[in-house]
Write a protein that holds these residues in place. Structure first.
Motif, PDB file in Angstrom:
ATOM      1  N   SER A  77       7.300   5.001   8.967  1.00  0.00           N
ATOM      2  CA  SER A  77       7.096   3.772   8.195  1.00  0.00           C
ATOM      3  C   SER A  77       6.601   2.670   9.121  1.00  0.00           C
ATOM      4  O   SER A  77       6.846   2.700  10.329  1.00  0.00           O
ATOM      5  N   THR A 120       4.748   7.140   5.370  1.00  0.00           N
ATOM      6  CA  THR A 120       4.894   7.196   3.911  1.00  0.00           C
ATOM      7  C   THR A 120       4.938   5.819   3.263  1.00  0.00           C
ATOM      8  O   THR A 120       4.607   5.686   2.085  1.00  0.00           O
ATOM      9  N   ARG A 121       5.343   4.806   4.005  1.00  0.00           N
ATOM     10  CA  ARG A 121       5.395   3.461   3.428  1.00  0.00           C
ATOM     11  C   ARG A 121       5.034   2.402   4.451  1.00  0.00           C
ATOM     12  O   ARG A 121       5.438   2.472   5.612  1.00  0.00           O
ATOM     13  N   PHE A 189       0.252   7.022   2.111  1.00  0.00           N
ATOM     14  CA  PHE A 189       1.319   6.015   2.181  1.00  0.00           C
ATOM     15  C   PHE A 189       1.148   4.987   1.072  1.00  0.00           C
ATOM     16  O   PHE A 189       0.061   4.826   0.517  1.00  0.00           O
ATOM     17  N   ASP A 190       2.256   4.308   0.741  1.00  0.00           N
ATOM     18  CA  ASP A 190       2.191   3.240  -0.249  1.00  0.00           C
ATOM     19  C   ASP A 190       2.529   1.909   0.406  1.00  0.00           C
ATOM     20  O   ASP A 190       2.918   1.860   1.572  1.00  0.00           O
ATOM     21  N   THR A 192       4.423  -2.011   0.044  1.00  0.00           N
ATOM     22  CA  THR A 192       5.310  -2.994  -0.576  1.00  0.00           C
ATOM     23  C   THR A 192       5.175  -4.285   0.209  1.00  0.00           C
ATOM     24  O   THR A 192       5.131  -4.265   1.445  1.00  0.00           O
ATOM     25  N   ARG A 260       8.153   0.607  -4.423  1.00  0.00           N
ATOM     26  CA  ARG A 260       6.793   1.079  -4.145  1.00  0.00           C
ATOM     27  C   ARG A 260       5.763   0.283  -4.944  1.00  0.00           C
ATOM     28  O   ARG A 260       5.876   0.126  -6.160  1.00  0.00           O
TER      29      ARG A 260
END
Length: 343
Positions: A77, A120-121, A189-190, A192, A260
């Motif tokens: 991350s 992933t984020r 990946f997303d 936020t 997300r």
């Protein structure tokens, strides 16, 4: 899990690092110099779970490529917190707007190229200034939500320092969302975004108060240094959030599935200098008669202000924010303790 944090020596970032260490994350901090890395590492007890990478110029082309080529396979991350803030900036486009946008796009490109299999984020730290219309913050008929955007243009953001800084946060965040849309088929990946208001509260380490208070806490320090005879020439009026709650929000943005793709606004109401002065005069008897009582002693801020509806964010965050009383009391206590030690 390993989290890369840019600007790891920042006011909010050190609280984020602390929370992540307590949850047993491995952390790679990105800072601009070895001196800063050594200081933060020592402050956290030379933790074996905290390491650093040096990137002297974050807005340089491909600035983050060496970090991700070297350690991309470790990183699950990314929290991108670094953002240019130059006191006394005059070339707003080249000192604030372009660097902020370039830093954000640069790190996303590096993740896409070298960390797409593992990251992933991504969590981006934005600002209330990317949400609100600066011309309407005193309009009690207006309510801002997570869907709103600062309407200033690239040109209008170059008219004064506040608009320039607001623009740097707006255009950096916009660039991030645009990147995600443009590359959605090629990235794993997303994103936020955490959108804090003016962050008050104690520094993670009291020794940092000796060097330089963060920009928001300078407001409190200015009121601590006010004259009892002054009604206050410059009157602050803005939404607030405690820095420790901002750090919690970053952890939730990192971990929660329902965060997300969201824009998490971490603030509720506006406050003014009078609110802070009332708390100081009530909580610290030794300050009474030494500092200003403000224009409306004991009555709180009487200025009109806009409202904020952040119910969507609050539902995802799921915790109650610290009160202004607690935030001011803890901050003033820390500042006074450090001053007593220095004197």
């Amino acid at each position: 899990m390993t989290v890369l944090i840019t600007g790891a020596n920042g006011f909010i970032a050190e609280h984020v690092v602390d929370l992540l260490l307590k949850k047993n994350y491995e952390i790679i901090g990105v800072v601009r110099s070895l001196e800063k890395a050594e200081k933060v590492h020592q402050q956290f007890g030379n933790s074996s779970k905290l390491s650093f990478e040096i990137v002297p110029e974050l807005s340089a082309p491909n600035a983050f490529d060496p970090v991700f080529r070297k350690r991309g396979k470790e990183i699950s991350s990314v929290i991108h917190m670094a953002s240019p803030f130059i006191s006394g900036a005059t070339d707003f486009e080249n000192q604030l707007l372009i660097p902020a946008r370039n830093e954000t796009v640069s790190i996303l490109n590096s993740i896409k190229q070298y960390g797409n299999d593992t990251v992933t984020r991504v969590v981006l730290t934005s600002s209330l200034l990317a949400v609100t219309d600066l011309n309407k913050m005193g309009d009690e008929t207006i309510t801002f939500t997570e869907k709103d955007w600062n309407p200033d243009t690239w040109a209008s953001c170059q008219t004064n320092p506040l608009r320039a800084y607001a623009g740097s946060k707006k255009f950096a965040e916009e660039a991030a969302w645009n990147f995600m849309r443009e590359h959605k088929r090629n990235i794993n990946f997303d994103l936020t975004v955490v959108v804090p208001a003016m962050a008050l509260g104690p520094h993670k380490f009291a020794e940092d108060v000796k060097d330089e208070l963060n920009v928001s806490n300078k407001v409190i320090d200015g009121l601590l240094c006010s004259s009892p005879r002054r009604k206050l020439d410059h009157y602050m009026n803005a939404p607030f959030i405690d820095v420790r709650d901002v750090a919690k929000a970053h952890l939730i943005a990192l971990e929660k599935a329902n965060a997300r793709g969201q824009r998490l606004c971490v603030f509720e109401r506006g406050i003014g200098s009078q609110d802070i002065l009332d708390i100081m005069n009530q909580k610290f008897p030794s300050l009474r008669g030494q500092i200003s009582q403000g224009p409306w002693p004991g009555r709180g801020d009487q200025n009109t202000k806009c409202s904020y509806n952040t119910s969507l964010s609050n539902k995802i965050l799921g915790f109650e924010f610290l009160s202004l009383d607690q935030s001011v009391e803890d901050t003033v206590t820390q500042i006074l303790c450090v001053r007593d030690q220095v004197m």
